[in-house]
Write a protein that holds these residues in place. Structure first.
Motif, PDB file in Angstrom:
ATOM      1  N   LEU A  19       0.800  -1.208   0.000  1.00  0.00           N
ATOM      2  CA  LEU A  19       0.000   0.000   0.000  1.00  0.00           C
ATOM      3  C   LEU A  19       0.836   1.263   0.000  1.00  0.00           C
ATOM      4  N   SER A  20       2.135   1.160   0.367  1.00  0.00           N
ATOM      5  CA  SER A  20       2.998   2.323   0.402  1.00  0.00           C
ATOM      6  C   SER A  20       2.358   3.361   1.320  1.00  0.00           C
ATOM      7  N   GLN A  21       2.379   4.628   0.926  1.00  0.00           N
ATOM      8  CA  GLN A  21       1.832   5.681   1.775  1.00  0.00           C
ATOM      9  C   GLN A  21       0.449   6.106   1.311  1.00  0.00           C
ATOM     10  N   ASN A  22      -0.275   5.217   0.678  1.00  0.00           N
ATOM     11  CA  ASN A  22      -1.613   5.542   0.206  1.00  0.00           C
ATOM     12  C   ASN A  22      -2.496   5.983   1.375  1.00  0.00           C
ATOM     13  N   LEU A  23      -3.120   7.153   1.239  1.00  0.00           N
ATOM     14  CA  LEU A  23      -3.990   7.667   2.277  1.00  0.00           C
ATOM     15  C   LEU A  23      -5.395   7.086   2.206  1.00  0.00           C
ATOM     16  N   LEU A  24      -5.684   6.339   1.129  1.00  0.00           N
ATOM     17  CA  LEU A  24      -6.973   5.678   0.980  1.00  0.00           C
ATOM     18  C   LEU A  24      -6.817   4.183   1.230  1.00  0.00           C
ATOM     19  N   ASN A  89       2.095  20.749   1.280  1.00  0.00           N
ATOM     20  CA  ASN A  89       2.489  19.574   0.505  1.00  0.00           C
ATOM     21  C   ASN A  89       1.740  19.520  -0.820  1.00  0.00           C
ATOM     22  N   THR A  90       2.286  18.754  -1.763  1.00  0.00           N
ATOM     23  CA  THR A  90       1.592  18.405  -2.999  1.00  0.00           C
ATOM     24  C   THR A  90       1.087  16.972  -2.883  1.00  0.00           C
ATOM     25  N   TYR A  91      -0.130  16.727  -3.351  1.00  0.00           N
ATOM     26  CA  TYR A  91      -0.754  15.411  -3.274  1.00  0.00           C
ATOM     27  C   TYR A  91      -1.076  14.911  -4.679  1.00  0.00           C
ATOM     28  N   ARG A  92      -0.899  13.598  -4.850  1.00  0.00           N
ATOM     29  CA  ARG A  92      -1.226  12.967  -6.131  1.00  0.00           C
ATOM     30  C   ARG A  92      -2.431  12.056  -5.947  1.00  0.00           C
ATOM     31  N   PHE A  93      -3.410  12.222  -6.812  1.00  0.00           N
ATOM     32  CA  PHE A  93      -4.633  11.422  -6.811  1.00  0.00           C
ATOM     33  C   PHE A  93      -4.562  10.465  -8.008  1.00  0.00           C
ATOM     34  N   ASN A 215       6.565  13.223  -1.806  1.00  0.00           N
ATOM     35  CA  ASN A 215       7.718  13.519  -0.945  1.00  0.00           C
ATOM     36  C   ASN A 215       8.908  12.607  -1.207  1.00  0.00           C
ATOM     37  N   GLY A 216       8.861  11.859  -2.319  1.00  0.00           N
ATOM     38  CA  GLY A 216       9.945  10.934  -2.637  1.00  0.00           C
ATOM     39  C   GLY A 216       9.655   9.508  -2.248  1.00  0.00           C
ATOM     40  N   ASN A 217       8.634   9.297  -1.412  1.00  0.00           N
ATOM     41  CA  ASN A 217       8.265   7.944  -1.002  1.00  0.00           C
ATOM     42  C   ASN A 217       7.044   7.428  -1.741  1.00  0.00           C
ATOM     43  N   GLU A 218       6.472   8.263  -2.597  1.00  0.00           N
ATOM     44  CA  GLU A 218       5.287   7.829  -3.348  1.00  0.00           C
ATOM     45  C   GLU A 218       5.683   6.814  -4.414  1.00  0.00           C
ATOM     46  N   TRP A 219       4.716   6.041  -4.880  1.00  0.00           N
ATOM     47  CA  TRP A 219       4.992   5.101  -5.964  1.00  0.00           C
ATOM     48  C   TRP A 219       5.471   5.860  -7.197  1.00  0.00           C
ATOM     49  N   SER A 220       6.344   5.229  -7.942  1.00  0.00           N
ATOM     50  CA  SER A 220       6.729   5.771  -9.237  1.00  0.00           C
ATOM     51  C   SER A 220       5.580   5.571 -10.214  1.00  0.00           C
ATOM     52  N   LEU A 221       5.639   6.275 -11.337  1.00  0.00           N
ATOM     53  CA  LEU A 221       4.616   6.087 -12.365  1.00  0.00           C
ATOM     54  C   LEU A 221       4.613   4.646 -12.857  1.00  0.00           C
ATOM     55  N   ASP A 222       5.787   4.031 -12.990  1.00  0.00           N
ATOM     56  CA  ASP A 222       5.853   2.634 -13.427  1.00  0.00           C
ATOM     57  C   ASP A 222       5.133   1.722 -12.455  1.00  0.00           C
ATOM     58  N   GLU A 223       5.259   2.015 -11.152  1.00  0.00           N
ATOM     59  CA  GLU A 223       4.566   1.191 -10.161  1.00  0.00           C
ATOM     60  C   GLU A 223       3.059   1.404 -10.244  1.00  0.00           C
ATOM     61  N   LEU A 224       2.636   2.642 -10.481  1.00  0.00           N
ATOM     62  CA  LEU A 224       1.211   2.893 -10.655  1.00  0.00           C
ATOM     63  C   LEU A 224       0.668   2.150 -11.872  1.00  0.00           C
ATOM     64  N   LEU A 225       1.418   2.186 -12.973  1.00  0.00           N
ATOM     65  CA  LEU A 225       0.976   1.527 -14.195  1.00  0.00           C
ATOM     66  C   LEU A 225       1.057   0.014 -14.092  1.00  0.00           C
ATOM     67  N   SER A 226       2.023  -0.487 -13.297  1.00  0.00           N
ATOM     68  CA  SER A 226       2.186  -1.938 -13.116  1.00  0.00           C
ATOM     69  C   SER A 226       2.407  -2.659 -14.436  1.00  0.00           C
ATOM     70  N   ILE A 227       3.021  -1.990 -15.387  1.00  0.00           N
ATOM     71  CA  ILE A 227       3.337  -2.611 -16.670  1.00  0.00           C
ATOM     72  C   ILE A 227       4.829  -2.883 -16.697  1.00  0.00           C
ATOM     73  N   ASN A 228       5.195  -4.146 -16.782  1.00  0.00           N
ATOM     74  CA  ASN A 228       6.593  -4.541 -16.764  1.00  0.00           C
ATOM     75  C   ASN A 228       6.969  -5.115 -18.124  1.00  0.00           C
ATOM     76  N   PRO A 229       7.744  -4.382 -18.943  1.00  0.00           N
ATOM     77  CA  PRO A 229       8.059  -4.865 -20.287  1.00  0.00           C
ATOM     78  C   PRO A 229       8.951  -6.093 -20.303  1.00  0.00           C
ATOM     79  N   ASN A 230       9.473  -6.518 -19.150  1.00  0.00           N
ATOM     80  CA  ASN A 230      10.305  -7.712 -19.109  1.00  0.00           C
ATOM     81  C   ASN A 230       9.497  -8.980 -18.882  1.00  0.00           C
ATOM     82  N   SER A 231       8.175  -8.869 -18.817  1.00  0.00           N
ATOM     83  CA  SER A 231       7.353 -10.040 -18.519  1.00  0.00           C
ATOM     84  C   SER A 231       6.108 -10.059 -19.381  1.00  0.00           C
TER      85      SER A 231
END
Length: 369
Positions: A19-24, A89-93, A215-231
């Motif tokens: 879940l990382s730092q997801n507030l939801l 702070n800045t928040y990403r939805f 703040n640097g601990n949020e998921w990366s865009l790649d983690e949000l997309l969950s698309i792994n071109p190696n698989s």
């Protein structure tokens, strides 16, 4: 001669993501109708339900489903509980959304604040009903990732970062509006709706809502997309439905958007197939270089290489389900034979994907009873 082919792209999602730092907390979603703890309904309870379904990479997950009742007003979706925020702070939805059946109605994704406080556009104008975006998605029956931003009250840039991403290609397809907090902001919430849809055959699905502090601990865009071109596995079929090519891709060229009619231009297909022409080995041609037994199996399976000199396993051995989605990987511990326990797998057909040290790639089918 290559005729018309359908390309189906399958992708892998690492279930190790947390879940990382997801507030939801969407773990409160349970199968059923109406609201869920932390998530109120848009429209009537009967227009909102949660059911098992598949996300953009084929995982079976719990989805929030909007089902219009024909009243042509609020037709499903959720609004979260109010969250306390720090306006410095800045928040990403973010949330995944998929619309099916028709483009009737309008998809909305936004945020808002309580107690009459308002968010600001980046030009510092007040917005009493802020939505990052609303409209029709480019393609029906396809997942899209919505990523919106509410910036700190001191944010002075006019640059909008919010975008909608295609769940197949991972590419941004729509720009969204960013907001910023005013200097009295203390709370906020997320909104994801279907509105004004009179078509009772339509559905809109929502998955994995998130609000994160940037703040640097949020998921990366790649983690949000969950698309792994190696698989990824790519299957090509002729017009009769016969499989003509099965290949493993490890390059971004596989992020290939199939046209709506499900057919791929000849030149595009040739480019894809030629990419790994020397390293891909078709199942019909591989003979008995790789032997898998027993097949069918109820538990253990042995993967053995024949006595070809100086050829061995070169990478992890990957197991995919019959739809082409990665189930797990097993490190190759020996040069020419591997014993693997499949007793925990459900009965069905699986694909075993093997890389050899001579550059060949072999994919074989196995039946688990």
């Amino acid at each position: 001669m290559l005729a018309k082919y359908t390309i189906i792209v399958f992708m892998f999602f690492s279930t190790s993501l947390i879940l990382s730092q997801n507030l939801l907390d969407s773990s409160t979603w349970l199968i059923g109708s109406g609201s869920a703890p932390g998530f109120g309904v848009n429209g009537s309870s009967s227009e909102n339900s949660r059911e098992l379904g598949f996300n953009h990479i084929g995982e079976e997950v719990l989805l929030w489903k909007a089902s219009p009742d024909g009243s042509n007003n609020a037709d499903g979706g959720f609004v979260t509980s109010w969250l306390n925020i720090d306006r410095t702070n800045t928040y990403r939805f973010s949330v995944w959304i998929k619309k099916t059946n028709s483009n009737d109605g309008t998809t909305y994704f936004g945020c808002n604040k309580s107690n009459g406080d308002q968010l600001l556009r980046l030009n510092n104008n007040l917005d009493s009903n802020p939505y990052f975006w609303h409209g029709d998605l480019p393609v029906l029956n396809r997942w899209y990732l919505f990523v919106g931003y509410v910036h700190s009250s001191s944010y002075s840039s006019a640059v909008h970062l919010g975008k909608i991403y295609d769940g197949v290609t991972g590419e941004p397809v729509i720009d969204m509006i960013d907001f910023k907090f005013n200097n009295t902001a203390t709370t906020m919430r997320q909104r994801a709706f279907l509105y004004y849809d009179p078509n009772v055959l339509d559905n809109q699905y929502f998955y994995s809502p998130r609000i994160e502090v940037i703040n640097g601990n949020e998921w990366s865009l790649d983690e949000l997309l969950s698309i792994n071109p190696n698989s990824m596995l790519v299957f090509a079929f002729d017009n009769s439905g016969n499989q003509k090519q099965l290949q493993y891709c490890s390059d971004t060229f596989c992020f290939f958007e199939t046209p709506p009619e499900g057919k791929v231009a000849k030149d595009d297909l040739i480019d894809i197939l030629n990419k790994h022409e020397e390293t891909v080995k078709d199942d019909d041609l591989e003979g008995e270089e790789v032997v898998i037994f027993p097949n069918p199996t109820t538990g253990n399976v042995s993967i053995k290489l024949n006595s070809t000199p100086n050829v061995s396993f070169s990478q992890d051995i990957s197991f995919y389900n019959s739809a082409g989605f990665l189930i797990f990987k097993v490190p190759s511990r020996s040069k020419n034979e591997q014993l693997i326990d499949l007793s925990n797998l459900s009965s069905g057909v699986y694909l075993i994907h093997i890389h050899l040290s001579n550059g060949e790639i072999v994919t074989k089918q196995i039946i688990k009873n």
